[in-house]
Design an enzyme around this catalytic site. Structure first.
Site, mmCIF file in Angstrom:
data_model
loop_
_atom_site.group_PDB
_atom_site.id
_atom_site.type_symbol
_atom_site.label_atom_id
_atom_site.label_comp_id
_atom_site.label_asym_id
_atom_site.label_seq_id
_atom_site.Cartn_x
_atom_site.Cartn_y
_atom_site.Cartn_z
ATOM 1 N N HIS A 43 -13.300 2.081 0.342
ATOM 2 C CA HIS A 43 -13.318 0.942 1.293
ATOM 3 C C HIS A 43 -14.014 -0.284 0.701
ATOM 4 C CE1 HIS A 43 -13.413 4.113 4.769
ATOM 5 N NE2 HIS A 43 -12.162 3.667 4.621
ATOM 6 N N ARG B 290 -12.352 14.163 9.112
ATOM 7 C CA ARG B 290 -13.113 14.666 7.955
ATOM 8 C C ARG B 290 -14.543 14.992 8.360
ATOM 9 N NH1 ARG B 290 -11.609 9.538 4.631
ATOM 10 N NH2 ARG B 290 -9.363 9.785 4.593
ATOM 11 N N ASN C 39 0.880 -1.164 0.000
ATOM 12 C CA ASN C 39 0.000 0.000 0.000
ATOM 13 C C ASN C 39 0.923 1.220 0.000
ATOM 14 O OD1 ASN C 39 -1.796 2.042 0.436
ATOM 15 N ND2 ASN C 39 -2.762 1.128 2.240
ATOM 16 N N GLU D 32 -8.193 -6.159 4.853
ATOM 17 C CA GLU D 32 -8.042 -5.716 3.461
ATOM 18 C C GLU D 32 -6.822 -6.342 2.787
ATOM 19 O OE1 GLU D 32 -9.713 -1.313 3.272
ATOM 20 O OE2 GLU D 32 -9.039 -1.821 5.276
ATOM 21 N N ARG E 77 -2.656 -2.221 -3.258
ATOM 22 C CA ARG E 77 -3.914 -1.542 -2.962
ATOM 23 C C ARG E 77 -3.916 -0.255 -3.793
ATOM 24 N NH1 ARG E 77 -4.789 3.502 0.388
ATOM 25 N NH2 ARG E 77 -7.018 3.747 0.047
#
Ligand code: AMP
Length: 400
Positions: free
Chosen positions: A181, A242, A7, A386, A92
């Site tokens: 996601h 956020r 990643n 993941e 990813r």
């Protein structure tokens, strides 16, 4: 058979080496940080739990990848004896735009497509490409695959993914809702159905991935039909830093009052808001829960807002799917925060939810059913993984 999962961020490389021969096993994991700065850091952990850390200049991703590979074959803290034991690399990738409806084996065409949508994910896709090219440089014979955060959501109907903007904005700039996601939403929906012995193709599921970033997805008959993140990961539920959903007019007002440029406003909505912004305490739920227990009113307000906004999405997705059979909680907060789960699932009997408040107490990091046996809707916590999805897809694409 070892698969290296990468990643790559703009200044970091997160990695895991998984043995995918039979039952998947993590052999090593780690992180290279501060790429491009004066000194970079490598933190590596092997399957015996031994940690190795080093500091040295890491001018670019190729040097970073070389450091990772050296750590993997190191005599003391390594886990393989030669690089030939790495059979495939899975990346990813944050954004697949409308090009990728599923994971893909990397070739020149796939790389060109990922490059063509860099403006949709300017912080992420260029960094992923650096990682892919670094692997081409140092392990040119090893096949690579890309697994996209967006691809699971490519099944959304246009009525979900279009914004009420002039249509030409979609045609000209590809402005639409993409969702993120996706690997996690797909994984936990499938894992929950496996545990329950259900056929996912017959079920209506709401998956809540609640981590530092958070999103909620309506999974109808195995397909994503709506999701809370949109063109960017700012839309949707409230997150660590956020905003989530916000009146656009409020943002314009703030920009004018505080004289913010576009890039300052972008940084503001991504880094200074959400749980951290409201509480002015922390972006971490653990800190807020500790403060709320002491009676801190701002912490209590923040936690109440957080749960309220999740409830709204659950209600709207039950409406979108004309019902819901299962709600899955995952991510650092979904898996571990008993307090958030308690607030979300209180007073939800209108949906036929009967929540097991006793079992919920202290439940962390486990796959568990949290609804009572006579609940019309099942509630589960499912641990997400993941990296495992990336390694599984990579193995499938490379070796069939
Ligand atoms: P993630 O981004 O999925 O790794 O989730 C990270 C977030 O999970 C942290 O910022 C915390 O807010 C939350 N978290 C992790 N452990 C706990 C816990 N035991 N209780 C409450 N929240 C937790």
């Amino acid at each position: 058979m070892n698969v290296l999962v990468l990643n790559c961020g703009s200044s970091s490389i997160k990695y895991q080496l998984l043995d995918m021969s039979e039952t998947p096993e993590v052999k090593a994991k780690g992180l290279v940080e501060r790429i491009g700065l004066e000194t970079g850091d490598l933190c590596h952990k092997n399957d015996k739990g031994e940690k190795y850390e080093s500091k040295q200049p890491v001018p670019n991703h190729t040097v970073g990848i070389k450091l990772v590979l050296e750590a993997l074959i190191d005599k003391n803290h390594g886990v393989i004896s030669s690089l030939d034991e790495i059979k495939a690399v899975g990346h990813r990738v944050a954004h697949g735009g409308e090009h990728f409806k599923e994971s893909v084996r990397l070739d020149a065409d796939a790389i060109a497509k990922i490059e063509s949508i860099c403006d949709l994910a300017p912080l992420h896709n260029p960094a992923h490409l650096l990682g892919m090219r670094a692997i081409l440089d140092v392990l040119p014979q090893v096949p690579q695959a890309a697994v996209f955060d967006t691809s699971f959501h490519q099944t959304m109907p246009a009525s979900s993914y279009m914004y009420p903007l002039p249509y030409r904005m979609y045609e000209q700039y590809k402005i639409r809702r993409y969702g993120f996601h996706g690997t996690s939403h797909k994984f936990v929906a499938e894992k929950a159905c496996d545990i329950l012995g259900w056929n996912i193709a017959e079920k209506k599921i709401i998956t809540c991935h609640l981590g530092n970033g958070a999103s909620i997805t309506a999974v109808k008959y195995g397909k994503s039909v709506d999701t809370s993140m949109g063109f960017t990961p700012v839309e949707g539920v409230m997150m660590g830093t956020r905003t989530g959903d916000l009146d656009l007019g409020a943002l314009l007002f703030i920009m004018e009052k505080e004289n913010l440029s576009v890039s300052q406003a972008n940084s503001f909505i991504n880094k200074n808001c959400g749980v951290n912004g409201v509480s002015e305490i922390s972006s971490d739920m653990r800190d807020l829960e500790a403060e709320s227990e002491k009676g801190n009113e701002r912490a209590i307000l923040t936690l109440d807002m957080y749960a309220h906004r999740i409830k709204k999405y659950i209600g709207s997705y039950a409406a979108v799917m004309n019902g819901v059979d299962l709600i899955v909680m995952t991510g650092g907060i979904g898996e571990n925060s008993c307090h958030t789960r308690k607030l979300v699932f209180s007073d939800m009997d209108y949906l036929g939810i009967k929540f097991d408040f006793e079992l919920n107490k202290g439940l962390r990091g486990k796959d568990e059913t949290l609804s009572l046996p006579d609940s019309k809707v099942k509630i589960m916590t499912i641990t997400t993984d993941e990296e495992l999805v990336i390694a599984t897809d990579t193995k499938k694409l490379v070796f069939g």
